[in-house]
Scaffold this motif. Structure first.
Motif, short mmCIF file in Angstrom:
data_model
loop_
_atom_site.label_atom_id
_atom_site.label_comp_id
_atom_site.label_asym_id
_atom_site.label_seq_id
_atom_site.Cartn_x
_atom_site.Cartn_y
_atom_site.Cartn_z
N VAL A 31 0.86 -1.19 0.00
CA VAL A 31 0.00 0.00 0.00
C VAL A 31 0.89 1.23 0.00
O VAL A 31 1.56 1.53 0.99
CB VAL A 31 -0.93 0.02 1.23
CG1 VAL A 31 -1.93 1.17 1.08
CG2 VAL A 31 -1.64 -1.30 1.39
N GLY A 32 0.91 1.95 -1.12
CA GLY A 32 1.71 3.16 -1.22
C GLY A 32 2.92 2.98 -2.12
O GLY A 32 3.75 2.10 -1.89
N ILE A 125 -5.94 4.05 -6.90
CA ILE A 125 -6.73 3.18 -6.03
C ILE A 125 -6.29 3.43 -4.59
O ILE A 125 -5.09 3.41 -4.28
CB ILE A 125 -6.57 1.69 -6.41
CG1 ILE A 125 -7.26 1.43 -7.75
CG2 ILE A 125 -7.13 0.78 -5.32
CD1 ILE A 125 -7.30 -0.02 -8.17
N SER A 126 -7.27 3.68 -3.74
CA SER A 126 -6.99 3.90 -2.32
C SER A 126 -7.35 2.65 -1.52
O SER A 126 -8.36 2.01 -1.80
CB SER A 126 -7.85 5.04 -1.78
OG SER A 126 -7.41 6.25 -2.31
N VAL A 127 -6.52 2.37 -0.56
CA VAL A 127 -6.83 1.27 0.36
C VAL A 127 -7.57 1.89 1.54
O VAL A 127 -7.05 2.79 2.20
CB VAL A 127 -5.54 0.56 0.80
CG1 VAL A 127 -5.82 -0.42 1.92
CG2 VAL A 127 -4.90 -0.12 -0.39
N THR A 167 3.31 0.93 3.26
CA THR A 167 4.36 1.91 2.90
C THR A 167 3.67 3.23 2.55
O THR A 167 3.98 3.87 1.56
CB THR A 167 5.23 1.41 1.71
OG1 THR A 167 4.37 0.95 0.65
CG2 THR A 167 6.16 0.31 2.11
N THR A 168 2.72 3.60 3.39
CA THR A 168 1.96 4.83 3.12
C THR A 168 2.64 6.08 3.68
O THR A 168 2.04 7.15 3.70
CB THR A 168 0.52 4.74 3.68
OG1 THR A 168 0.59 4.60 5.10
CG2 THR A 168 -0.26 3.58 3.09
N ARG A 234 11.72 11.81 12.22
CA ARG A 234 11.76 11.98 10.77
C ARG A 234 13.19 12.29 10.35
O ARG A 234 14.03 12.63 11.19
CB ARG A 234 10.80 13.08 10.34
CG ARG A 234 11.19 14.46 10.83
CD ARG A 234 10.10 15.47 10.59
NE ARG A 234 9.85 15.62 9.15
CZ ARG A 234 9.01 16.50 8.64
NH1 ARG A 234 8.35 17.32 9.44
NH2 ARG A 234 8.83 16.60 7.35
N GLY A 236 13.91 13.99 7.00
CA GLY A 236 14.08 14.95 5.90
C GLY A 236 14.43 14.25 4.60
O GLY A 236 14.29 13.04 4.48
N ILE A 238 16.64 12.73 3.01
CA ILE A 238 17.67 11.71 2.76
C ILE A 238 16.91 10.40 2.57
O ILE A 238 16.01 10.08 3.35
CB ILE A 238 18.71 11.64 3.90
CG1 ILE A 238 19.73 10.55 3.60
CG2 ILE A 238 18.09 11.46 5.28
CD1 ILE A 238 21.06 10.74 4.29
N MET A 242 14.85 4.76 3.21
CA MET A 242 13.65 4.30 2.51
C MET A 242 13.98 3.14 1.57
O MET A 242 13.27 2.13 1.52
CB MET A 242 13.04 5.45 1.67
CG MET A 242 12.61 6.67 2.48
SD MET A 242 11.38 6.29 3.72
CE MET A 242 12.25 6.69 5.22
#
Ligand code: 48H
Length: 257
Positions: A31-32, A125-127, A167-168, A234, A236, A238, A242
């Protein structure tokens, strides 16, 4: 040449239908479509897993297109360079610890390679919910994002997946649904959603990897969602964490499937 509008329409409908029906049941649903989701999808597809990615927006890439404050360059640390190398994204060394890449090249190249490797991406498409069996996430409840945006009362459809990855990003949308609607607690320090903390790039990058894991039976978190769920800071613009997080979650799921 005899181009026929009806055949053009039929071709699109038939091909989309093939994609959608083939993903009604998959090994992994993501998701995402930000960097972590795309990288996870690539590695899972490369390992021969059936994997579908659902993205709310028209375009995948999430927060990567805009680099930092719309300066469309991203920074990655040395540890993550090998991931960009796998995709053939060009990097430039900035100093001993920081490297840069063009944000547009990075999103476009990772996306193209992931799809060619076998990741099926459904955009727009949204979950909105999960499918549950006892205390396990076993699939996703999906709807067109324009339906969501228009606030129309249209019932959704459901897809099955052995595992789901949230992974939203900052919003942790799937985790929020599970925390609100399902029995038991999340596998986090508080049992709930820790919530994202303020900027601390170095700590956040290592936390992202630590926090990339299964937090509820059948549900993994990766990328920014992993930190926002666990209560990490968080980082920023970089993006190494991810990319590495996407690789890590794919690796764990490949072992389990
Ligand atoms: C379908 C959905 C839904 C839904 C959201 O935010 P992303 O880029 O995610 P990551 O974790 O891969 O990357 C995070 C990075 O871009 C970032 O924001 C960073 C590093 N920030 C640091 C900082 O300090 O600010 O992408 C998430 C994607 C987006 O494209 C959303 O549209 C999509 O998920 N999405 N798709 N159904 N319910 N919710």
């Amino acid at each position: 040449m005899a181009l026929d509008e009806i055949i053009i329409s039929r071709a699109i409908i038939d091909r989309y239908y093939e994609k959608l029906t083939s993903c009604l049941s998959s090994d992994v649903a993501i998701v995402g479509g930000g960097p972590s989701g795309l990288v996870a999808g690539y590695f899972l597809a490369k390992a021969g897993k059936k994997v579908a990615l659902f993205e709310r927006k028209l375009s995948v890439g999430g927060g990567m297109w805009g680099g930092g404050m719309l300066f469309n360059e991203i920074v990655v640390q040395e540890e993550a360079l090998r991931i960009l190398d796998i995709f053939g994204v060009r990097c430039k060394q900035y100093d001993d610890h920081h490297y840069t890449a063009d944000a547009i090249e990075t999103v476009a190249t990772i996306t193209g390679m992931a799809v060619r490797t076998g990741l099926t991406i459904f955009n727009c498409i949204s979950v909105e919910d999960v499918m549950m069996r006892q205390d396990k996430v076993e699939g996703l409840v999906i709807n067109w994002s324009p339906v969501e945006m228009a606030g129309l009362h249209v019932d959704p459809l459901t897809v099955r997946a052995a595992y789901t990855i949230d992974t939203t990003g900052h919003d942790t949308e799937v985790v929020k649904v599970v925390a609100r609607k399902m029995a038991g607690t999340l596998d986090t320090p508080t049992g709930g959603i820790g919530g994202e903390k303020s900027m601390w790039a170095e700590r956040a990058e290592s936390d992202t990897l630590k926090n990339t894991r299964e937090i509820y039976p059948g549900l993994y978190v990766a990328g920014m969602a992993a930190n926002a769920t666990a209560g990490g800071p968080r980082m920023g613009p970089i993006f190494g964490g991810m990319l590495l997080s996407g690789e890590k979650v794919a690796g764990e799921l490949i072992q389990r499937l």
